[in-house]
Design an enzyme around this catalytic site. Sequence first.
Site, PDB file in Angstrom:
ATOM      1  N   THR A  40      38.214  44.927  20.386  1.00 30.07           N
ATOM      2  CA  THR A  40      37.961  46.255  19.875  1.00 30.07           C
ATOM      3  C   THR A  40      38.032  46.493  18.296  1.00 30.07           C
ATOM      4  OG1 THR A  40      38.835  47.096  21.951  1.00 30.07           O
ATOM      5  CG2 THR A  40      38.634  48.782  20.078  1.00 30.07           C
ATOM      6  N   TYR A  54      32.996  51.907  24.556  1.00 31.15           N
ATOM      7  CA  TYR A  54      32.400  51.063  23.319  1.00 31.15           C
ATOM      8  C   TYR A  54      32.155  49.554  23.742  1.00 31.15           C
ATOM      9  CZ  TYR A  54      37.137  49.659  23.271  1.00 31.15           C
ATOM     10  OH  TYR A  54      38.264  49.186  23.530  1.00 31.15           O
ATOM     11  N   THR A 120      43.027  43.384  22.110  1.00 30.16           N
ATOM     12  CA  THR A 120      44.451  43.947  22.401  1.00 30.16           C
ATOM     13  C   THR A 120      44.907  43.522  24.040  1.00 30.16           C
ATOM     14  OG1 THR A 120      43.671  45.982  23.249  1.00 30.16           O
ATOM     15  CG2 THR A 120      44.391  45.810  20.861  1.00 30.16           C
ATOM     16  N   ASP A 121      43.898  43.247  25.044  1.00 27.15           N
ATOM     17  CA  ASP A 121      44.143  43.018  26.254  1.00 27.15           C
ATOM     18  C   ASP A 121      45.145  41.745  26.419  1.00 27.15           C
ATOM     19  OD1 ASP A 121      41.233  44.303  28.244  1.00 27.15           O
ATOM     20  OD2 ASP A 121      42.656  45.308  26.778  1.00 27.15           O
ATOM     21  N   LYS A 193      51.290  44.835  25.568  1.00 28.17           N
ATOM     22  CA  LYS A 193      50.499  45.959  25.536  1.00 28.17           C
ATOM     23  C   LYS A 193      51.023  46.850  26.608  1.00 28.17           C
ATOM     24  CE  LYS A 193      45.676  47.550  25.760  1.00 28.17           C
ATOM     25  NZ  LYS A 193      44.457  47.313  25.851  1.00 28.17           N
ATOM     26  N   GLU A 313      69.428  37.495  43.029  1.00 29.25           N
ATOM     27  CA  GLU A 313      68.661  38.273  44.370  1.00 29.25           C
ATOM     28  C   GLU A 313      68.220  36.869  45.105  1.00 29.25           C
ATOM     29  OE1 GLU A 313      68.391  42.679  43.788  1.00 29.25           O
ATOM     30  OE2 GLU A 313      67.352  41.380  45.241  1.00 29.25           O
TER      31      GLU A 313
HETATM   32  N1  DGL Z   1      38.150  44.044  26.041  1.00 25.95           N
HETATM   33  C1  DGL Z   1      39.291  44.355  25.343  1.00 25.95           C
HETATM   34  C2  DGL Z   1      39.883  43.296  24.561  1.00 25.95           C
HETATM   35  O1  DGL Z   1      39.115  42.673  24.063  1.00 25.95           O
HETATM   36  C3  DGL Z   1      39.127  45.587  24.672  1.00 25.95           C
HETATM   37  C4  DGL Z   1      40.701  46.089  24.333  1.00 25.95           C
HETATM   38  C5  DGL Z   1      40.906  45.887  22.845  1.00 25.95           C
HETATM   39  O2  DGL Z   1      40.615  45.036  22.101  1.00 25.95           O
HETATM   40  O3  DGL Z   1      41.624  46.892  22.262  1.00 25.95           O
HETATM   41  O4  DGL Z   1      41.103  42.619  24.648  1.00 25.95           O
END
Ligand code: DGL
Length: 356
Positions: A40, A54, A120-121, A193, A313
């Site tokens: 992103t 986007y 971020t993923d 995240k 457990e």
């Molecule tokens: N498709 C996600 C990625 O590339 C978008 C999320 C992001 O980058 O914030 O990780």
Amino acid sequence: MYFASRLRAFAGAAALITASAIAHAQAALPNVVILATGGTIAGAGASAVNSATYSAAKVPVDKLIAGLPELSKVANVRGEQVFQVASESLTNDNLMTLAKRVSALSKQADVDGIVITHGTDTLEETAYFLTLTVHTNKPIIVVGSMRPGTALSADGALNLFDAVNVAASKDAMGKGVLVTMNDEIQSGRDVAKTVNIKTEAFKSQWGPLGMIVEGKNYWFRAPAKRHTMQSEFDIDTITALPAVEIVYGYQSVPSTAIDAFAKSGVKAIVHAGTGNGSVADRIVPVLQKVRSDGTIVVRSSRVPDGFVIRNAEQPDDKYDWVVAHDLRPQKARILTMVALTKTNDTKELQRIFWEY
Ligand code: DGL
């Protein structure tokens, strides 16, 4: 006439001195390389109100740098476009390519710090892999953004400015791979995240290492686990990553996924169990069979925080299973892959999970 010529000569000399002083000041700045992978932070939306709608991985690294002239006051910055993908699509091969490039750059005398722009993923997976395998004390910062640069109140520019500042900071050396998001400096090991649409998305249950405000780093704690120079793993000697997959625990879960992974020849299965990493009664014998066939079983938890306790457990000693400590399943997978490049001894593997 006389004074005019003297004035012109003086102005010329002053300009030369200024130009020389600027060149000297620029040369004195740290050298930071930005490795761009997509996400992103390189995204673009149709309008300023599109903060969540986007296309990721569109803007090239040179445009990212050109869009942030403030960087030139912090460091001599140059960019390399390693990939241009959304991070959910990154693969083990991508991870190896990126880590080897980071390692090579970190050994160059003309590189003082490295920034990786990333989706971020799966940013947390890359950050952990780098902290486990890149042998350097130089700052390595992974950074992303939750909104594209085209959106109102986009967060990418400040996140990137912060990342370059930290990468140019001597006080960021020897702290392992770091993540700068939302004014915080997070440990690449601890961070995850935790929210999928807010700019305050990245958290560690152990808290950030510090904050960065207007280009100044404020440190409040140091990493507790082995990383970078302290690591027994080195990307320069890793040639391939073994197949390690994750299965999820939930009510009435069948053994279908475990059976399929085992049949495909995976080297380890990370079980994201309920609560303290609990495994359903009907799944225990399936995982015992998998273990007896030589596949490593790592007990993690689907619960984001806390940590899995050995022999609580489940009788891990009896089943010869490994517990993932405080690592979420996706990070436990990264560590298991890296650890299996060195050993498949379960006692050694458990030591590694305690130490990294
Ligand atoms: N498709 C996600 C990625 O590339 C978008 C999320 C992001 O980058 O914030 O990780």
